[in-house]
Design a protein around this motif. Structure first.
Motif, PDB file in Angstrom:
ATOM      1  N   ALA A  77      -6.810 -27.322-104.420  1.00  0.00           N
ATOM      2  CA  ALA A  77      -8.079 -26.846-103.879  1.00  0.00           C
ATOM      3  C   ALA A  77      -8.804 -27.910-103.064  1.00  0.00           C
ATOM      4  CB  ALA A  77      -8.982 -26.388-105.026  1.00  0.00           C
ATOM      5  N   VAL A  78      -8.379 -29.175-103.177  1.00  0.00           N
ATOM      6  CA  VAL A  78      -9.055 -30.269-102.480  1.00  0.00           C
ATOM      7  C   VAL A  78      -8.113 -31.468-102.422  1.00  0.00           C
ATOM      8  CG1 VAL A  78     -10.103 -31.208-104.588  1.00  0.00           C
ATOM      9  CG2 VAL A  78     -11.210 -31.625-102.384  1.00  0.00           C
ATOM     10  N   GLY A  79      -8.321 -32.341-101.426  1.00  0.00           N
ATOM     11  CA  GLY A  79      -7.516 -33.553-101.312  1.00  0.00           C
ATOM     12  C   GLY A  79      -8.340 -34.742-100.857  1.00  0.00           C
ATOM     13  N   ILE A  80      -7.899 -35.935-101.252  1.00  0.00           N
ATOM     14  CA  ILE A  80      -8.507 -37.191-100.798  1.00  0.00           C
ATOM     15  C   ILE A  80      -7.375 -38.144-100.441  1.00  0.00           C
ATOM     16  CG2 ILE A  80     -10.017 -39.127-101.368  1.00  0.00           C
ATOM     17  CD1 ILE A  80     -11.366 -37.340-103.462  1.00  0.00           C
ATOM     18  N   PHE A  97     -17.316 -45.589-101.614  1.00  0.00           N
ATOM     19  CA  PHE A  97     -16.103 -44.787-101.718  1.00  0.00           C
ATOM     20  C   PHE A  97     -16.095 -43.949-102.988  1.00  0.00           C
ATOM     21  CE2 PHE A  97     -11.928 -44.778-103.888  1.00  0.00           C
ATOM     22  CZ  PHE A  97     -11.387 -43.692-103.206  1.00  0.00           C
ATOM     23  N   VAL A  98     -16.412 -44.578-104.132  1.00  0.00           N
ATOM     24  CA  VAL A  98     -16.403 -43.839-105.396  1.00  0.00           C
ATOM     25  C   VAL A  98     -17.406 -42.689-105.333  1.00  0.00           C
ATOM     26  CG1 VAL A  98     -16.956 -43.970-107.853  1.00  0.00           C
ATOM     27  CG2 VAL A  98     -15.555 -45.734-106.797  1.00  0.00           C
ATOM     28  N   GLN A  99     -18.588 -42.953-104.832  1.00  0.00           N
ATOM     29  CA  GLN A  99     -19.594 -41.901-104.752  1.00  0.00           C
ATOM     30  C   GLN A  99     -19.134 -40.765-103.841  1.00  0.00           C
ATOM     31  OE1 GLN A  99     -23.005 -44.173-103.513  1.00  0.00           O
ATOM     32  NE2 GLN A  99     -23.582 -44.710-105.618  1.00  0.00           N
ATOM     33  N   ALA A 100     -18.528 -41.108-102.712  1.00  0.00           N
ATOM     34  CA  ALA A 100     -18.055 -40.075-101.785  1.00  0.00           C
ATOM     35  C   ALA A 100     -16.922 -39.268-102.404  1.00  0.00           C
ATOM     36  CB  ALA A 100     -17.596 -40.721-100.477  1.00  0.00           C
ATOM     37  N   ALA A 101     -15.978 -39.952-103.078  1.00  0.00           N
ATOM     38  CA  ALA A 101     -14.842 -39.261-103.673  1.00  0.00           C
ATOM     39  C   ALA A 101     -15.281 -38.319-104.787  1.00  0.00           C
ATOM     40  CB  ALA A 101     -13.828 -40.276-104.194  1.00  0.00           C
ATOM     41  N   VAL A 102     -16.179 -38.784-105.644  1.00  0.00           N
ATOM     42  CA  VAL A 102     -16.659 -37.937-106.744  1.00  0.00           C
ATOM     43  C   VAL A 102     -17.443 -36.747-106.186  1.00  0.00           C
ATOM     44  CG1 VAL A 102     -18.169 -37.845-108.763  1.00  0.00           C
ATOM     45  CG2 VAL A 102     -16.682 -39.820-108.413  1.00  0.00           C
ATOM     46  N   GLY A 103     -18.262 -36.993-105.180  1.00  0.00           N
ATOM     47  CA  GLY A 103     -19.021 -35.902-104.582  1.00  0.00           C
ATOM     48  C   GLY A 103     -18.135 -34.871-103.919  1.00  0.00           C
ATOM     49  N   TRP A 104     -17.111 -35.328-103.186  1.00  0.00           N
ATOM     50  CA  TRP A 104     -16.183 -34.428-102.492  1.00  0.00           C
ATOM     51  C   TRP A 104     -15.390 -33.595-103.497  1.00  0.00           C
ATOM     52  CZ3 TRP A 104     -15.737 -33.216 -97.412  1.00  0.00           C
ATOM     53  CH2 TRP A 104     -14.573 -32.581 -96.978  1.00  0.00           C
ATOM     54  N   ALA A 105     -14.838 -34.252-104.508  1.00  0.00           N
ATOM     55  CA  ALA A 105     -14.054 -33.533-105.513  1.00  0.00           C
ATOM     56  C   ALA A 105     -14.926 -32.550-106.280  1.00  0.00           C
ATOM     57  CB  ALA A 105     -13.382 -34.521-106.460  1.00  0.00           C
ATOM     58  N   SER A 106     -16.123 -32.981-106.672  1.00  0.00           N
ATOM     59  CA  SER A 106     -17.007 -32.115-107.450  1.00  0.00           C
ATOM     60  C   SER A 106     -17.374 -30.861-106.663  1.00  0.00           C
ATOM     61  CB  SER A 106     -18.276 -32.871-107.847  1.00  0.00           C
ATOM     62  OG  SER A 106     -17.977 -33.967-108.678  1.00  0.00           O
ATOM     63  N   HIS A 107     -17.736 -31.044-105.411  1.00  0.00           N
ATOM     64  CA  HIS A 107     -18.154 -29.907-104.588  1.00  0.00           C
ATOM     65  C   HIS A 107     -17.036 -28.885-104.445  1.00  0.00           C
ATOM     66  CE1 HIS A 107     -20.081 -27.625-101.405  1.00  0.00           C
ATOM     67  NE2 HIS A 107     -19.021 -27.826-100.637  1.00  0.00           N
ATOM     68  N   HIS A 108     -15.828 -29.366-104.157  1.00  0.00           N
ATOM     69  CA  HIS A 108     -14.733 -28.432-103.854  1.00  0.00           C
ATOM     70  C   HIS A 108     -14.012 -27.938-105.101  1.00  0.00           C
ATOM     71  CE1 HIS A 108     -15.164 -28.688 -99.543  1.00  0.00           C
ATOM     72  NE2 HIS A 108     -15.289 -30.003 -99.654  1.00  0.00           N
ATOM     73  N   LEU A 109     -14.300 -28.537-106.245  1.00  0.00           N
ATOM     74  CA  LEU A 109     -13.764 -28.007-107.502  1.00  0.00           C
ATOM     75  C   LEU A 109     -14.818 -27.204-108.265  1.00  0.00           C
ATOM     76  CD1 LEU A 109     -11.624 -31.042-108.772  1.00  0.00           C
ATOM     77  CD2 LEU A 109     -10.814 -28.946-107.658  1.00  0.00           C
ATOM     78  N   GLY A 110     -15.970 -27.004-107.637  1.00  0.00           N
ATOM     79  CA  GLY A 110     -16.991 -26.166-108.244  1.00  0.00           C
ATOM     80  C   GLY A 110     -17.677 -26.790-109.437  1.00  0.00           C
ATOM     81  N   VAL A 111     -17.841 -28.119-109.407  1.00  0.00           N
ATOM     82  CA  VAL A 111     -18.503 -28.820-110.507  1.00  0.00           C
ATOM     83  C   VAL A 111     -19.955 -29.057-110.120  1.00  0.00           C
ATOM     84  CG1 VAL A 111     -18.534 -30.924-111.880  1.00  0.00           C
ATOM     85  CG2 VAL A 111     -16.360 -29.914-111.196  1.00  0.00           C
ATOM     86  N   PRO A 112     -20.925 -28.708-110.989  1.00  0.00           N
ATOM     87  CA  PRO A 112     -22.340 -28.937-110.662  1.00  0.00           C
ATOM     88  C   PRO A 112     -22.611 -30.404-110.373  1.00  0.00           C
ATOM     89  CG  PRO A 112     -22.135 -27.536-112.607  1.00  0.00           C
ATOM     90  CD  PRO A 112     -20.758 -28.057-112.301  1.00  0.00           C
TER      91      PRO A 112
END
Length: 616
Positions: free
Chosen positions: A491-494, A598-613
């Protein structure tokens, strides 16, 4: 579930401890000030001194045998090159001695950690394809050229016995050669019959023996001793001094008197073991009660009664420790080791309690062809199944081990499970596993990623429709490959500094890197058709997952062209993506603010596209 703040990447670590010859001081590297630098610990106080404000991005440090100099191996600012500086322990007389642009330099990895016994630097300097083995006088800067050629590195040197130890060959297929300083005699170090590699070693104090790490003709790397006192072919066969059925040898560190050595083992799965070996009798004793699960960079403290080493685990970043060999008592030198992880920004830095972190669980599963693969699972504190990110390490000759990773812990804090597999090609699992992805066998590594998803879904770990994939360097390549080979799984990639096209990678990377990579990836001309088929860019039409692309603008290992062509292709196809480019960074993010971003961007990107609040 209740949400907590993500774990910051600026929790600092320390490593590469080197004692002064008199045992009164210890120099080591720490990024507690925001980037890796040299710090010195005094004899009777915990007070630390940062060495020389102009010495930046230092990766290792080593004290000279006479105590007058520190050799500092550094990442050149704004590139993937390495430079070597020397400086007096009081911070005076800083000078660059090897690796000036456009070259790059490496320190030897022999018995004296980059120095010869008489106090010369053991250095290999490379420009384009040509490497030159050098002995450098730190005082005068005088250089003595020992050997030259492609894919060459000098590991050890002992002018007292007129011998040096050289390593040659590409990745996975290396060998050792002993050479006289004047070049009049050269002798291969043969350690067995059959396929394999001899990639690490050192000379004995008398120059009559090579101690080497070898997996030639065997599955797990062992310590062998090779008698080089006789003419080639006339000496005794290699003698296996130490081997284990459950572990590969990682390193050998001889004591100053030459009578013993400490052996570092990588135990199947990723933890560490240490043993002390009597080089005369062959008797071996385990070093018990290691301070943390994973250790590295071991050195004898002057006098031989204690060890200095780097130790880390899932709840504690790299730190410098001593181990008293008589009592087995371990003492931290670089931190208080009190269960609190401290940031690198002084009083304003965040402190993280180890009790708030998640211990990883080792998992085993069969890939699509039946090969056993292992990985480390980090689980959120909530009912399964979870949204899950698969993380793929670089290399591929590397290994995911149970060590502190703020990206993983931050994802888990956000409610996302992380699975970090050691796909085929990883080290630590034997020669056959380590070469199981070479050239045409790379398809198997891509299938390992899909098999990881199958395992996670079948065992109730992962939410079927909320699985993502991410990785760095070779792991970035494998992420792209998995996303285009198996688009319905993710559903998402980094992608972090991954290769998109082997043709352009070979064209733009450093020539020395390209030459060494042929044994792993294939030849850019002879294997052009295979490499084209294995290149994700040629299947980019299959990619559907939103993709975060991350790269260092000055990366010359995997040049930024690899990222740019992916970004351009996704833009042309109107696939959701973001390009995060870090100016001034090379193949690794070394500046703390960039790692945090980087960590903040990666966590934000994954959370958004995996449907995590979003975290509060």
């Amino acid at each position: 579930m209740s949400h907590v703040e993500p774990v910051p990447e600026d929790v600092y670590g320390s490593w590469s401890a080197s004692p002064s010859p008199d045992g009164e001081h210890v120099a080591f590297i720490s990024d507690r000030s925001g980037e890796p630098a040299v710090w010195i610990q005094g004899p009777s106080t915990p007070r630390l001194t940062k060495l020389h404000a102009s010495l930046h991005r230092v990766l290792t440090v080593s004290w000279s045998p006479d105590g007058n100099w520190l050799a500092c191996y550094t990442a050149a600012a704004g590139s993937s090159r390495s430079e070597i500086y020397v400086v007096h322990p009081d911070g005076s007389d800083l000078r660059l001695v090897a690796g000036a642009e456009p070259g790059t330099a490496e320190l030897g990895a022999g018995a004296h950690h980059g120095w010869s016994p008489d106090g010369q630097l053991v250095v290999t300097e490379t420009v384009e394809l040509e490497s030159v083995a050098l002995l450098i006088d730190p005082e005068s800067g005088e250089r003595q050229q020992i050997a030259s050629g492609p894919l060459l590195m000098m590991l050890d040197a002992n002018p007292y016995v007129d011998r040096v130890l050289l390593r040659t060959g590409p990745r996975g297929y290396r060998s050792l050669v002993v050479r006289n300083l004047d070049g009049t005699h050269e002798q291969p170090v043969v350690t067995g019959v059959g396929p394999g590699s001899v990639d690490r070693g050192c000379l004995s104090a008398d120059g009559q023996t090579v101690y080497a790490r070898s997996d030639v003709g065997r599955e797990l790397a062992a310590l062998v001793a090779v008698d080089i006192s006789a003419a080639p072919g006339a000496g005794r066969p290699p003698l296996v001094l130490a081997e284990r059925a459950d572990a590969e040898l990682e390193d050998i560190i001889p004591a100053a008197d030459g009578g013993s050595a400490v052996l570092l083992w990588n135990v199947h799965g990723g933890t560490s073991a240490l043993s002390l070996l009597d080089l005369t009798s062959g008797h071996q004793d385990d070093v018990t009660q290691l301070p943390r699960d994973v250790v590295d960079e071991c050195r004898f403290h002057p006098g031989g009664k204690a060890l200095l080493l780097t130790a880390e685990d899932w709840a504690d970043p790299r730190g410098v420790w001593t181990i008293d060999l008589a009592s087995a008592e371990a003492t931290p030198l670089s931190s208080r080791a009190d269960g609190a992880l401290r940031g690198s920004r002084g009083a304003s830095a965040t402190t993280v309690e180890a009790t708030d972190l998640i211990r990883p669980q080792l998992r085993r599963f069969a890939s699509k062809d039946g090969l056993e693969v292992t990985g480390w699972l980090y689980r959120p504190d909530a009912p399964a199944p979870w949204p899950t990110m698969i993380h793929l390490h670089g290399g591929p000759e590397a290994q995911e081990r149970p060590v502190y990773n703020s990206l993983f812990q931050s994802l888990v804090a956000a409610g996302i499970a992380v699975f970090a597999p050691n796909v085929r090609g990883s080290t630590g699992f034997g020669r056959t596993f380590g070469t199981a992805d070479d050239v045409e066998r790379r398809y198997g590594a891509i299938e390992d990623v899909a098999a990881s998803v199958d395992h996670l879904v079948e065992t109730g770990v992962a939410d079927t429709h909320r699985v993502g994939c991410m990785g760095r360097s070779y792991g970035g390549y494998l992420t792209l490959a998995a996303l285009v080979w198996y688009p319905k799984l993710f559903a998402v990639g980094i992608d972090v500094c991954g290769m998109a096209d082997f043709e352009t990678f070979y064209r733009h990377t450093e020539p020395r890197i390209a030459a060494a990579a042929v044994s792993k990836y294939g030849h850019p001309e002879r294997d052009a058709e295979l490499l084209r088929d294995l290149s994700p860019i040629h299947r980019i039409d299959n990619l559907t997952a939103p993709l975060l692309v991350v790269h260092g603008a000055e990366d010359t290992n995997v040049p930024v062209e690899e990222a740019q062509q992916v970004v351009d292709a996704l833009a042309a196809r109107e696939i959701e993506h973001r390009f995060l480019l870090f100016e001034g960074e090379g193949h690794e993010l070394l500046a703390t603010p960039n790692r945090v971003a980087f960590v903040q961007a990666a966590v934000g990107w994954a959370s958004h596209h995996l449907g995590v609040p979003a975290l509060r």
